[in-house]
Write a protein that holds these residues in place. Structure first.
Motif, PDB file in Angstrom:
ATOM      1  N   LEU A 163     -16.453  35.716  -7.786  1.00 30.78           N
ATOM      2  CA  LEU A 163     -15.325  35.095  -8.471  1.00 30.78           C
ATOM      3  C   LEU A 163     -14.228  34.858  -7.444  1.00 30.78           C
ATOM      4  O   LEU A 163     -13.774  35.787  -6.787  1.00 30.78           O
ATOM      5  CB  LEU A 163     -14.799  36.001  -9.588  1.00 30.78           C
ATOM      6  CG  LEU A 163     -13.521  35.525 -10.277  1.00 30.78           C
ATOM      7  CD1 LEU A 163     -13.760  34.193 -10.983  1.00 30.78           C
ATOM      8  CD2 LEU A 163     -13.025  36.567 -11.251  1.00 30.78           C
ATOM      9  N   HIS A 164     -13.843  33.611  -7.293  1.00 30.16           N
ATOM     10  CA  HIS A 164     -12.777  33.254  -6.361  1.00 30.16           C
ATOM     11  C   HIS A 164     -11.462  33.399  -7.108  1.00 30.16           C
ATOM     12  O   HIS A 164     -11.093  32.560  -7.912  1.00 30.16           O
ATOM     13  CB  HIS A 164     -12.997  31.817  -5.890  1.00 30.16           C
ATOM     14  CG  HIS A 164     -12.031  31.374  -4.843  1.00 30.16           C
ATOM     15  ND1 HIS A 164     -12.113  30.159  -4.239  1.00 30.16           N
ATOM     16  CD2 HIS A 164     -10.971  31.979  -4.283  1.00 30.16           C
ATOM     17  CE1 HIS A 164     -11.147  30.027  -3.358  1.00 30.16           C
ATOM     18  NE2 HIS A 164     -10.433  31.118  -3.377  1.00 30.16           N
ATOM     19  N   GLY A 165     -10.751  34.486  -6.853  1.00 33.81           N
ATOM     20  CA  GLY A 165      -9.562  34.781  -7.621  1.00 33.81           C
ATOM     21  C   GLY A 165      -8.265  34.305  -7.000  1.00 33.81           C
ATOM     22  O   GLY A 165      -7.335  33.958  -7.698  1.00 33.81           O
ATOM     23  N   GLN A 166      -8.182  34.266  -5.679  1.00 41.28           N
ATOM     24  CA  GLN A 166      -6.918  33.917  -5.059  1.00 41.28           C
ATOM     25  C   GLN A 166      -7.156  33.452  -3.632  1.00 41.28           C
ATOM     26  O   GLN A 166      -8.047  33.946  -2.943  1.00 41.28           O
ATOM     27  CB  GLN A 166      -5.992  35.130  -5.042  1.00 41.28           C
ATOM     28  CG  GLN A 166      -4.651  34.873  -4.443  1.00 41.28           C
ATOM     29  CD  GLN A 166      -3.742  36.086  -4.551  1.00 41.28           C
ATOM     30  OE1 GLN A 166      -3.966  36.980  -5.337  1.00 41.28           O
ATOM     31  NE2 GLN A 166      -2.710  36.127  -3.733  1.00 41.28           N
ATOM     32  N   GLN A 167      -6.372  32.500  -3.203  1.00 42.28           N
ATOM     33  CA  GLN A 167      -6.430  32.025  -1.832  1.00 42.28           C
ATOM     34  C   GLN A 167      -5.076  31.447  -1.480  1.00 42.28           C
ATOM     35  O   GLN A 167      -4.393  30.872  -2.324  1.00 42.28           O
ATOM     36  CB  GLN A 167      -7.510  30.943  -1.681  1.00 42.28           C
ATOM     37  CG  GLN A 167      -7.697  30.491  -0.263  1.00 42.28           C
ATOM     38  CD  GLN A 167      -8.983  29.700  -0.090  1.00 42.28           C
ATOM     39  OE1 GLN A 167      -9.853  29.714  -0.926  1.00 42.28           O
ATOM     40  NE2 GLN A 167      -9.077  29.011   1.019  1.00 42.28           N
ATOM     41  N   TYR A 168      -4.680  31.606  -0.237  1.00 43.42           N
ATOM     42  CA  TYR A 168      -3.411  31.079   0.245  1.00 43.42           C
ATOM     43  C   TYR A 168      -3.713  29.997   1.279  1.00 43.42           C
ATOM     44  O   TYR A 168      -4.529  30.200   2.170  1.00 43.42           O
ATOM     45  CB  TYR A 168      -2.583  32.206   0.880  1.00 43.42           C
ATOM     46  CG  TYR A 168      -1.308  31.727   1.517  1.00 43.42           C
ATOM     47  CD1 TYR A 168      -0.193  31.439   0.746  1.00 43.42           C
ATOM     48  CD2 TYR A 168      -1.221  31.564   2.889  1.00 43.42           C
ATOM     49  CE1 TYR A 168       0.983  31.002   1.326  1.00 43.42           C
ATOM     50  CE2 TYR A 168      -0.050  31.122   3.484  1.00 43.42           C
ATOM     51  CZ  TYR A 168       1.049  30.846   2.696  1.00 43.42           C
ATOM     52  OH  TYR A 168       2.203  30.409   3.279  1.00 43.42           O
ATOM     53  N   ILE A 169      -3.059  28.865   1.131  1.00 40.51           N
ATOM     54  CA  ILE A 169      -3.241  27.752   2.067  1.00 40.51           C
ATOM     55  C   ILE A 169      -1.859  27.331   2.556  1.00 40.51           C
ATOM     56  O   ILE A 169      -0.969  27.077   1.751  1.00 40.51           O
ATOM     57  CB  ILE A 169      -3.930  26.547   1.396  1.00 40.51           C
ATOM     58  CG1 ILE A 169      -5.304  26.929   0.854  1.00 40.51           C
ATOM     59  CG2 ILE A 169      -4.050  25.381   2.369  1.00 40.51           C
ATOM     60  CD1 ILE A 169      -5.925  25.879  -0.034  1.00 40.51           C
ATOM     61  N   GLU A 170      -1.694  27.285   3.863  1.00 42.55           N
ATOM     62  CA  GLU A 170      -0.439  26.808   4.436  1.00 42.55           C
ATOM     63  C   GLU A 170      -0.746  25.572   5.261  1.00 42.55           C
ATOM     64  O   GLU A 170      -1.497  25.632   6.241  1.00 42.55           O
ATOM     65  CB  GLU A 170       0.189  27.883   5.325  1.00 42.55           C
ATOM     66  CG  GLU A 170       1.519  27.478   5.889  1.00 42.55           C
ATOM     67  CD  GLU A 170       2.190  28.592   6.666  1.00 42.55           C
ATOM     68  OE1 GLU A 170       3.014  28.264   7.532  1.00 42.55           O
ATOM     69  OE2 GLU A 170       1.874  29.778   6.425  1.00 42.55           O
ATOM     70  N   LEU A 171      -0.179  24.452   4.855  1.00 41.25           N
ATOM     71  CA  LEU A 171      -0.418  23.184   5.543  1.00 41.25           C
ATOM     72  C   LEU A 171       0.841  22.770   6.302  1.00 41.25           C
ATOM     73  O   LEU A 171       1.937  22.825   5.749  1.00 41.25           O
ATOM     74  CB  LEU A 171      -0.788  22.091   4.541  1.00 41.25           C
ATOM     75  CG  LEU A 171      -2.046  22.335   3.713  1.00 41.25           C
ATOM     76  CD1 LEU A 171      -2.222  21.213   2.699  1.00 41.25           C
ATOM     77  CD2 LEU A 171      -3.258  22.436   4.606  1.00 41.25           C
ATOM     78  N   HIS A 172       0.651  22.346   7.527  1.00 48.44           N
ATOM     79  CA  HIS A 172       1.782  21.906   8.337  1.00 48.44           C
ATOM     80  C   HIS A 172       1.963  20.402   8.288  1.00 48.44           C
ATOM     81  O   HIS A 172       3.017  19.886   8.658  1.00 48.44           O
ATOM     82  CB  HIS A 172       1.609  22.384   9.779  1.00 48.44           C
ATOM     83  CG  HIS A 172       1.577  23.879   9.865  1.00 48.44           C
ATOM     84  ND1 HIS A 172       2.713  24.645   9.861  1.00 48.44           N
ATOM     85  CD2 HIS A 172       0.546  24.749   9.895  1.00 48.44           C
ATOM     86  CE1 HIS A 172       2.391  25.921   9.916  1.00 48.44           C
ATOM     87  NE2 HIS A 172       1.083  26.009   9.928  1.00 48.44           N
ATOM     88  N   LYS A 173       0.919  19.709   7.856  1.00 48.69           N
ATOM     89  CA  LYS A 173       0.991  18.272   7.607  1.00 48.69           C
ATOM     90  C   LYS A 173      -0.179  17.913   6.696  1.00 48.69           C
ATOM     91  O   LYS A 173      -1.144  18.672   6.594  1.00 48.69           O
ATOM     92  CB  LYS A 173       0.960  17.474   8.914  1.00 48.69           C
ATOM     93  CG  LYS A 173      -0.300  17.622   9.728  1.00 48.69           C
ATOM     94  CD  LYS A 173      -0.200  16.816  11.005  1.00 48.69           C
ATOM     95  CE  LYS A 173      -1.490  16.916  11.795  1.00 48.69           C
ATOM     96  NZ  LYS A 173      -1.449  16.103  13.008  1.00 48.69           N
ATOM     97  N   PRO A 174      -0.106  16.773   6.025  1.00 43.68           N
ATOM     98  CA  PRO A 174      -1.191  16.393   5.111  1.00 43.68           C
ATOM     99  C   PRO A 174      -2.515  16.173   5.847  1.00 43.68           C
ATOM    100  O   PRO A 174      -2.534  15.785   7.023  1.00 43.68           O
ATOM    101  CB  PRO A 174      -0.694  15.074   4.507  1.00 43.68           C
ATOM    102  CG  PRO A 174       0.773  15.065   4.733  1.00 43.68           C
ATOM    103  CD  PRO A 174       0.999  15.843   5.999  1.00 43.68           C
TER     104      PRO A 174
END
Length: 108
Positions: free
Chosen positions: A90-101
């Motif tokens: 079960l994929h419960g949580q993930q953090y993604i930080e993008l610096h540009k599209p």
């Protein structure tokens, strides 16, 4: 198919993940957006249409930031010391930080 082996977190902490390459096209980006529900309620919703269609001079479709979640798909299957059935994950949580599209197609 339960395994009674003890989980050893040190094996996973010391594991060196192999370098991988992920290549995607604009078609992949559009299919992902449609798959997660872009334009599902209203096919002409301007806030969502930009993820599936080139509109009003827009040169490329925009990429949903959550598309990044696909890049790590499959890296957990053969980790030493971790045995599980990936169908039960079960994929419960993930953090993604993008610096540009993201570009609409790329090799990362």
């Amino acid at each position: 198919m339960a395994d009674t082996a003890e989980f050893d977190p040190d094996l996973i902490r010391s594991y060196k993940f192999p370098e991988t390459t992920y290549t995607y096209t604009e078609r992949d980006v559009v299919l992902y957006a449609l798959g997660v529900g872009a334009c599902a309620r209203d096919a002409l919703d301007v806030d969502e249409l930009k993820y599936v269609y080139h509109e009003g001079g827009q040169q490329f479709v925009q990429v949903l930031p959550t598309f990044a979640a696909l890049f790590s798909n499959g890296n957990l299957i053969n980790l030493p010391g971790l045995q599980f059935d990936p169908r039960l994950l079960l994929h419960g949580q993930q953090y993604i930080e993008l610096h540009k599209p993201f570009p609409s197609s790329a090799c990362v």
